[in-house]
Design an enzyme around this catalytic site. Sequence first.
Site, PDB file in Angstrom:
ATOM      1  N   ARG A   1       0.969  -1.307   0.150  1.00  0.00           N
ATOM      2  CA  ARG A   1       0.089   0.116  -0.224  1.00  0.00           C
ATOM      3  C   ARG A   1       0.838   1.231  -0.106  1.00  0.00           C
ATOM      4  O   ARG A   1       1.721   1.509   0.898  1.00  0.00           O
ATOM      5  CB  ARG A   1      -0.794  -0.153   1.346  1.00  0.00           C
ATOM      6  CG  ARG A   1      -1.694   1.131   1.369  1.00  0.00           C
ATOM      7  CD  ARG A   1      -2.941   1.306   2.208  1.00  0.00           C
ATOM      8  NE  ARG A   1      -4.005   0.648   1.744  1.00  0.00           N
ATOM      9  CZ  ARG A   1      -5.142   0.835   2.247  1.00  0.00           C
ATOM     10  NH1 ARG A   1      -5.450   1.455   3.282  1.00  0.00           N
ATOM     11  NH2 ARG A   1      -6.192   0.222   1.583  1.00  0.00           N
TER      12      ARG A   1
ATOM     13  N   HIS B   1      -6.883   1.052  -6.783  1.00  0.00           N
ATOM     14  CA  HIS B   1      -7.082   0.139  -5.598  1.00  0.00           C
ATOM     15  C   HIS B   1      -7.691  -0.954  -6.234  1.00  0.00           C
ATOM     16  O   HIS B   1      -9.006  -1.464  -5.915  1.00  0.00           O
ATOM     17  CB  HIS B   1      -8.133   0.900  -4.651  1.00  0.00           C
ATOM     18  CG  HIS B   1      -8.182   0.203  -3.445  1.00  0.00           C
ATOM     19  ND1 HIS B   1      -7.467  -0.795  -3.095  1.00  0.00           N
ATOM     20  CD2 HIS B   1      -9.134   0.597  -2.539  1.00  0.00           C
ATOM     21  CE1 HIS B   1      -7.675  -1.276  -1.814  1.00  0.00           C
ATOM     22  NE2 HIS B   1      -8.805  -0.288  -1.325  1.00  0.00           N
TER      23      HIS B   1
ATOM     24  N   GLN C   1      -9.865  -3.700  -3.908  1.00  0.00           N
ATOM     25  CA  GLN C   1     -11.166  -3.203  -3.484  1.00  0.00           C
ATOM     26  C   GLN C   1     -12.233  -3.586  -4.752  1.00  0.00           C
ATOM     27  O   GLN C   1     -13.280  -4.326  -4.246  1.00  0.00           O
ATOM     28  CB  GLN C   1     -11.205  -2.051  -3.479  1.00  0.00           C
ATOM     29  CG  GLN C   1     -12.438  -1.246  -2.960  1.00  0.00           C
ATOM     30  CD  GLN C   1     -12.966  -1.765  -1.640  1.00  0.00           C
ATOM     31  OE1 GLN C   1     -12.304  -1.590  -0.747  1.00  0.00           O
ATOM     32  NE2 GLN C   1     -14.299  -2.210  -1.603  1.00  0.00           N
TER      33      GLN C   1
ATOM     34  N   ASP D   1     -17.255   7.130  -2.685  1.00  0.00           N
ATOM     35  CA  ASP D   1     -16.132   7.024  -1.880  1.00  0.00           C
ATOM     36  C   ASP D   1     -15.733   8.316  -1.278  1.00  0.00           C
ATOM     37  O   ASP D   1     -16.504   9.457  -1.602  1.00  0.00           O
ATOM     38  CB  ASP D   1     -14.818   6.437  -2.804  1.00  0.00           C
ATOM     39  CG  ASP D   1     -13.666   6.390  -2.066  1.00  0.00           C
ATOM     40  OD1 ASP D   1     -13.441   6.197  -0.679  1.00  0.00           O
ATOM     41  OD2 ASP D   1     -12.448   6.394  -2.378  1.00  0.00           O
TER      42      ASP D   1
ATOM     43  N   CYS E   1     -16.411   1.857  -0.486  1.00  0.00           N
ATOM     44  CA  CYS E   1     -15.342   0.930  -0.114  1.00  0.00           C
ATOM     45  C   CYS E   1     -15.172   1.153   1.242  1.00  0.00           C
ATOM     46  O   CYS E   1     -14.313   0.220   1.870  1.00  0.00           O
ATOM     47  CB  CYS E   1     -14.262   1.131  -1.093  1.00  0.00           C
ATOM     48  SG  CYS E   1     -13.636   3.057  -0.715  1.00  0.00           S
TER      49      CYS E   1
ATOM     50  N   ARG F   1     -13.779  -8.575   0.617  1.00  0.00           N
ATOM     51  CA  ARG F   1     -11.958  -8.404   0.366  1.00  0.00           C
ATOM     52  C   ARG F   1     -11.321  -9.832   0.852  1.00  0.00           C
ATOM     53  O   ARG F   1     -10.468  -9.922   0.121  1.00  0.00           O
ATOM     54  CB  ARG F   1     -11.757  -7.013   1.345  1.00  0.00           C
ATOM     55  CG  ARG F   1     -12.186  -5.799   1.024  1.00  0.00           C
ATOM     56  CD  ARG F   1     -11.581  -5.079  -0.213  1.00  0.00           C
ATOM     57  NE  ARG F   1     -10.044  -5.291  -0.275  1.00  0.00           N
ATOM     58  CZ  ARG F   1      -9.420  -4.128   0.481  1.00  0.00           C
ATOM     59  NH1 ARG F   1     -10.071  -2.957   0.782  1.00  0.00           N
ATOM     60  NH2 ARG F   1      -8.008  -4.090   0.234  1.00  0.00           N
TER      61      ARG F   1
HETATM   62  N1   CP Z   1     -11.360  -0.005   1.687  1.00  0.00           N
HETATM   63  C1   CP Z   1     -10.356  -0.110   2.041  1.00  0.00           C
HETATM   64  O1   CP Z   1      -9.207  -0.494   1.542  1.00  0.00           O
HETATM   65  O2   CP Z   1     -10.176  -0.044   3.515  1.00  0.00           O
HETATM   66  P1   CP Z   1      -8.648   0.259   4.388  1.00  0.00           P
HETATM   67  O3   CP Z   1      -8.325   1.575   4.010  1.00  0.00           O
HETATM   68  O4   CP Z   1      -9.188   0.326   5.796  1.00  0.00           O
HETATM   69  O5   CP Z   1      -7.653  -1.037   4.066  1.00  0.00           O
HETATM   70  N1  NVA Z   2      -9.920   6.813  -1.888  1.00  0.00           N
HETATM   71  C1  NVA Z   2      -9.484   6.358  -0.477  1.00  0.00           C
HETATM   72  C2  NVA Z   2      -9.938   5.010  -0.463  1.00  0.00           C
HETATM   73  C3  NVA Z   2      -9.575   4.397   0.634  1.00  0.00           C
HETATM   74  C4  NVA Z   2      -9.860   2.710   0.946  1.00  0.00           C
HETATM   75  C5  NVA Z   2      -8.086   6.784  -0.234  1.00  0.00           C
HETATM   76  O1  NVA Z   2      -7.403   6.442  -1.173  1.00  0.00           O
HETATM   77  O2  NVA Z   2      -7.889   7.156   0.809  1.00  0.00           O
END
Ligand code: CP
Ligand code: NVA
Length: 296
Positions: free
Chosen positions: A93, A120, A123, A215, A255, A283
Amino acid sequence: MLDVQDDILDILEVAEDMKKRRYEDMAPLKGQTLAMIFEKSSTRTRVSFEVGMNELGGFAVTLNTKDLQMGRGETVADTARVLSRYVDGIMYRAFEHSMVLELAKYATVPVINGLDNFEHPCQIMADLLTVKERFGRLKGIKMAYVGDGNNVCNSLMLGCAMVGMDLACGCPKGYEPDSGVIEKAKEIAKANGCSLKITESAIEAAKGADVVYTDVWVSMGQEEHSRMREQIFKPYQVNADLMSVADPKAIVMHCLPAHRGMEITDEVIDSERSVVLDQAENRLHAQKAIMIALMG
Ligand code: CP
Ligand code: NVA
């Protein structure tokens, strides 16, 4: 492109099987280890990958970049080379998409994108699984994405196009999804007989939709622009009024994490139409299938 569609559909089938057989004794990744590198916070990604790896008979190691030598300047290439000597897969990440590509370039084990500023994908695999469960199919389903044209939106455009779902994105001017991804997704959509539309109107996007997806307006790393973004995105809130233009049986997706009262109201996210907890659960199942495909 159709090959990618087959790959996605195969992974979704395995994910459905994983979900049904969750408590059966099986260990397809027995003795394998997944390293998970986090530059950003996470609840769902961290827990679903770790639990998933355990359920597949393997083990997951969590590495926060502030504790890694990478946080002190060791290159991502060297980190990739070293981790590849210890583990069987790496989930990353990151902030920058280029860092994920760099890690994948130098790792000799599979690398999974656990979110970056651009995409992502895990997701979206969970989301497609959720839509398939609800409607019994993916092809021909009409989805609306309302709000920020961000990482989730970019991956959603590709995912929907690849499985034959129509997608309409309602995003404010200047906050549309990435133009390169739009172009690529439109090409894929054309080959798969579905459509991708980008509009400035939330109502136009949501009209007649089977699924309304949103989102956060402020993604991780954009906190300094919160006040401005909250003003710009106000007309894009998913609330009862917006839902009234969607199909009467439409479901609502997010998400998570959600900023309740901002991009979505309590009334909508807590309603019977909301499948956000199924998305979160899925997930786990989707990523188990992804790990089996890549590491099994
Ligand atoms: N949706 C998602 O990726 O959640 P987190 O940021 O909690 O991993
Ligand atoms: N768009 C959001 C998604 C979180 C899972 C972010 O990047 O923070």
